[in-house]
Design a protein around this motif. Structure first.
Motif, short mmCIF file in Angstrom:
data_model
loop_
_atom_site.label_atom_id
_atom_site.label_comp_id
_atom_site.label_asym_id
_atom_site.label_seq_id
_atom_site.Cartn_x
_atom_site.Cartn_y
_atom_site.Cartn_z
N HIS A 45 32.27 40.93 62.51
CA HIS A 45 31.45 40.51 61.37
C HIS A 45 31.78 39.08 61.00
CE1 HIS A 45 30.95 44.88 60.73
NE2 HIS A 45 29.81 44.54 60.14
N GLU A 46 30.75 38.34 60.64
CA GLU A 46 30.95 37.01 60.09
C GLU A 46 30.62 37.06 58.61
OE1 GLU A 46 29.48 34.44 63.99
OE2 GLU A 46 28.15 34.69 62.28
N PHE A 47 31.27 36.20 57.84
CA PHE A 47 30.96 36.07 56.42
C PHE A 47 30.29 34.72 56.23
CE2 PHE A 47 33.01 39.79 54.61
CZ PHE A 47 33.73 40.23 55.72
N ILE A 98 26.48 29.36 56.17
CA ILE A 98 27.67 28.64 56.65
C ILE A 98 28.74 29.69 56.91
CG2 ILE A 98 29.47 26.99 56.03
CD1 ILE A 98 27.44 25.80 53.98
N GLU A 99 29.22 29.77 58.14
CA GLU A 99 30.23 30.78 58.48
C GLU A 99 31.59 30.37 57.89
OE1 GLU A 99 30.82 31.57 62.73
OE2 GLU A 99 32.88 32.13 62.20
N VAL A 100 32.09 31.17 56.94
CA VAL A 100 33.39 30.85 56.33
C VAL A 100 34.47 31.83 56.76
CG1 VAL A 100 32.54 29.56 54.32
CG2 VAL A 100 32.71 32.06 54.21
N GLY A 101 34.09 32.96 57.31
CA GLY A 101 35.10 33.90 57.77
C GLY A 101 34.57 34.71 58.93
N HIS A 102 35.49 35.25 59.72
CA HIS A 102 35.07 35.99 60.91
C HIS A 102 36.14 37.02 61.26
CE1 HIS A 102 32.88 35.48 65.05
NE2 HIS A 102 32.91 36.72 64.61
N ILE A 103 35.74 38.27 61.40
CA ILE A 103 36.70 39.29 61.81
C ILE A 103 36.20 39.97 63.09
CG2 ILE A 103 37.59 39.65 59.47
CD1 ILE A 103 35.89 42.12 59.19
MG MG Z 1 33.36 32.63 64.36
#
Ligand code: MG
Ligand code: ATP
Length: 462
Positions: free
Chosen positions: A98-100, A300-305
């Motif tokens: 998942h991306e945030f 804007i991608e600020v986090g990624h798990i």
């Molecule tokens: Mg990423």
């Protein structure tokens, strides 16, 4: 991933130590091809990265879910308008991801949302459903039409006076061996999804378009007039986006310069291609979960798990003893927050023509104190210094502006750098036992009794 996996394989011995999570907040260096927008995409930036280790998918899923919830709380507390979205796992591999994304016009990523459900995915990943319905029977004869100097889809569509959706465009990309080519057919208006394309069997990854020379060599014509008829006979692998499956009497390149074919039909004029999902979803497409349609926003991608599975642990032989005393490869999750990018994304969402408006959780200081005449009035200096001390002792992060400047210029600076609250100390106010308080977002300043200041702030800043 490699560094932490190496650390884990040296440090961890037994299942009893699992699950475990290692993290750091550290400077990262990446050889970005196009650094831009300041700290939004830079070659040096700060990232929070974490890595979890497990022996079962169930345990990984538990940690992943906890991280998912924690990320939601973190970005909520930061006051960001954001969405978690399903993401491609990219070169890093693994299964779930998942991306945030912080929603912003200036975002580099396109995110697809269902109008009727929770479905949200990066357009890189979002599935385009195959068209419903059957293909109409051929109504036209296939014929060659001259299209002199018409190269782009729009040019050809205008020239032949047909809708661009009646055209099939043919993209030529490199095959696995980097010598031969693969053709990908798309409906005229659709955009190729390169992430989907490079996952197709036999297609070279990262996706590489064939050069003009490679096209001429493989197909005997120039890029502007390539078409699918006869490609299979030349031994070229042909994929087609499944939106083209229900097209009849379509227009495509004729594999001869300056010529197109019209009235082309699957089966009759060319064998059916290998139909796959290879386009970007578009506004109004049906949602892949069957509920509602998709609408596209920028983020804007600020986090990624990620769930990495055993990709790194297997390659690096990171094992521990399991409950039966046997060694077993661990599985991993990884979790990142773009610390510096968060700062830029927050400003993107929270600003006005005066400058930044920091959400409380991100503000470098909660309150600024602007004394008027600090350097000439003993009374102002004494009251300011004592206020500064009181607020600090009460646990506030306070900025005291003791520059020799006009109040207006100091106010403008504090607004520009976005300090959420401001207190003004002046001789005039002190005479009445009052301070002046103004929040960054408030229209007007208001007077506060000096003696009540802590109670007042406690209520206001809660
Ligand atoms: Mg990423
Ligand atoms: P992007 O797709 O934007 O290039 P990424 O998917 O390569 O990012 P990850 O490997 O997922 O990045 O890194 C975790 C987080 O670090 C990202 O979600 C992003 O917020 C941040 N980040 C990545 N690259 C940069 C960069 N060059 N500058 C600033 N922040 C970055």
């Amino acid at each position: 991933e490699e560094i932490i996996t190496d650390y884990a394989r040296k440090e961890l011995k037994s299942y009893k130590e699992l699950p475990i999570n290692f993290y750091q907040i550290q400077t990262k260096f990446r050889d970005e091809v196009r650094p831009r927008f300041g700290v939004m995409r830079s070659r040096e930036f700060i990232m929070k990265d974490a890595y979890s280790f497990h022996l079962s998918q169930e345990s990984l899923q538990q940690t992943y879910d906890a991280m998912f919830q924690a990320y939601n709380r973190i970005f909520s507390r930061m006051g960001l308008e954001f969405r978690p979205v399903m993401a491609d796992t990219g070169s890093i591999g693994g299964s779930a991801s998942h991306e945030f994304h912080v929603l912003a016009e200036s975002g580099e990523d396109a995110i697809a949302f269902s109008t009727e459900s929770d479905y949200a995915a990066n357009v890189e990943l979002a599935e385009a459903l195959p068209p419903a319905g059957e293909r109409p029977a051929p109504a036209e004869e296939m014929q060659t039409v001259a299209t002199p100097d018409q190269h782009s889809i729009d040019e050809v569509a205008d020239y032949l006076e047909v809708d661009a959706d009646r055209l099939i465009k043919t993209l030529i990309v490199l095959a696995d061996d980097q010598q031969s080519v693969v053709a990908i057919l798309m409906r005229g208006n659709d955009a190729l999804n390169e992430i989907k394309a490079e996952k197709l069997a036999g297609v070279y990854s990262p996706l590489s378009y064939a050069t003009d020379e490679q096209i001429v060599e493989a197909l005997g014509c120039n890029a502007g007039s390539i078409g699918p008829v006869g490609l299979a006979e030349k031994g070229v692998k042909v994929y087609a986006d499944h939106a083209t499956r229900t097209m009849a009497d379509f227009v495509c390149g004729a594999n001869q310069d300056g010529q197109h074919l019209s009235g082309v039909n699957w089966e009759r004029d060319l064998p059916e291609a290998d139909f796959v999902d290879v386009r970007n979803v578009a506004e109004g497409d049906p949602s892949p979960d069957g509920k509602g349609t998709l609408s596209i926003l920028r983020g804007i991608e600020v986090g990624h798990i990620f769930q990495l599975g055993d990709k790194y642990a297997k390659a690096m032989d990171a094992k521990v003893l399991n409950e039966n005393g046997k060694t077993e490869i661990m599985i991993m999750g990884c979790y990142g927050i773009g610390v510096t990018r968060v700062v830029a994304a927050s400003i993107e969402q929270n600003h006005d023509d005066k400058g930044i408006i920091w959400p409380t959780a991100l503000a470098p200081f909660q309150i600024s104190i602007v004394p008027i005449n600090y350097h000439n009035s003993d009374q102002v200096k004494a009251a300011t210094d004592s206020l500064y001390e009181t607020l600090n002792e009460a646990g506030y992060d306070v900025l005291l502006d003791d520059r020799k400047m006009r109040p207006g210029a100091m106010f403008a600076d504090h607004e520009l750098i976005g300090i959420p609250h401001r207190l003004v100390v002046s001789e005039r106010g002190l005479k009445e036992g009052q301070l002046e308080f103004k929040s960054r977002t408030a229209e007007e300043a208001e007077n506060v009794e000096q003696s009540d200041i802590l109670d007042f702030l406690k209520n206001r800043l809660a």
